[in-house]
Motif scaffolding. Sequence first.
Motif, PDB file in Angstrom:
ATOM      1  N   ILE A  69      -0.975  -4.044   4.252  1.00  0.00           N
ATOM      2  CA  ILE A  69      -0.904  -3.587   5.639  1.00  0.00           C
ATOM      3  C   ILE A  69       0.058  -2.418   5.772  1.00  0.00           C
ATOM      4  N   SER A  70       1.198  -2.496   5.096  1.00  0.00           N
ATOM      5  CA  SER A  70       2.194  -1.426   5.192  1.00  0.00           C
ATOM      6  C   SER A  70       1.713  -0.120   4.589  1.00  0.00           C
ATOM      7  N   VAL A  71       0.810  -0.180   3.638  1.00  0.00           N
ATOM      8  CA  VAL A  71       0.274   1.042   3.037  1.00  0.00           C
ATOM      9  C   VAL A  71      -0.974   1.511   3.781  1.00  0.00           C
ATOM     10  N   SER A  72      -1.798   0.580   4.239  1.00  0.00           N
ATOM     11  CA  SER A  72      -3.058   0.986   4.861  1.00  0.00           C
ATOM     12  C   SER A  72      -2.873   1.584   6.256  1.00  0.00           C
ATOM     13  N   ILE A  76      -4.455   5.171   7.130  1.00  0.00           N
ATOM     14  CA  ILE A  76      -5.465   5.366   8.169  1.00  0.00           C
ATOM     15  C   ILE A  76      -5.040   6.461   9.139  1.00  0.00           C
ATOM     16  N   ASP A  77      -3.751   6.487   9.471  1.00  0.00           N
ATOM     17  CA  ASP A  77      -3.236   7.509  10.386  1.00  0.00           C
ATOM     18  C   ASP A  77      -3.132   8.881   9.739  1.00  0.00           C
ATOM     19  N   GLY A  78      -3.172   8.937   8.416  1.00  0.00           N
ATOM     20  CA  GLY A  78      -3.107  10.209   7.708  1.00  0.00           C
ATOM     21  C   GLY A  78      -1.699  10.692   7.424  1.00  0.00           C
ATOM     22  N   TRP A  82       5.349   9.642   0.144  1.00  0.00           N
ATOM     23  CA  TRP A  82       6.129   8.875  -0.834  1.00  0.00           C
ATOM     24  C   TRP A  82       7.272   8.087  -0.193  1.00  0.00           C
ATOM     25  N   PRO A  83       8.017   8.661   0.756  1.00  0.00           N
ATOM     26  CA  PRO A  83       9.069   7.841   1.380  1.00  0.00           C
ATOM     27  C   PRO A  83       8.526   6.592   2.068  1.00  0.00           C
ATOM     28  N   ARG A  84       7.332   6.667   2.626  1.00  0.00           N
ATOM     29  CA  ARG A  84       6.732   5.471   3.231  1.00  0.00           C
ATOM     30  C   ARG A  84       6.324   4.457   2.165  1.00  0.00           C
ATOM     31  N   LEU A  85       5.909   4.946   0.995  1.00  0.00           N
ATOM     32  CA  LEU A  85       5.498   4.032  -0.071  1.00  0.00           C
ATOM     33  C   LEU A  85       6.675   3.282  -0.683  1.00  0.00           C
TER      34      LEU A  85
END
Length: 113
Positions: A69-72, A76-78, A82-85
């Motif tokens: 969920i945290s990656v998808s 989806i929002d585009g 890398w900092p989010r990953l």
Amino acid sequence: MTLQVAFGLVGLAFMVGAFAATSDRPLLLLSVYAAAAPGLIGWFLHRWNGRTRRLRWAIVTTESVLIVISVSMPAIDGDLTWPRLIGPSTLFPMIVIVCLLLPAAGRWFRGGE
């Protein structure tokens, strides 16, 4: 997992505040997720002394779903970067999964049955 619950509750407070300010329906759905994730992890922490195999694999499954969920959602929002990953929403569940897949954790969870 305790850190996940703490960060989740802080995030929930922000989500409730944002929903109260905007009354946006998609934000309400996101607030439900923000409440369910720390609630479920907190329940797992409460059951931790049970030491059953089912609890171990339920935690691994839940943490895996949280990573997906945290990656998808940013994908989806585009705005997947890398900092989010490598942020807390993916890093903490990954650490929990790795720790629960170690042989020592397998022996510890077998001790409760």
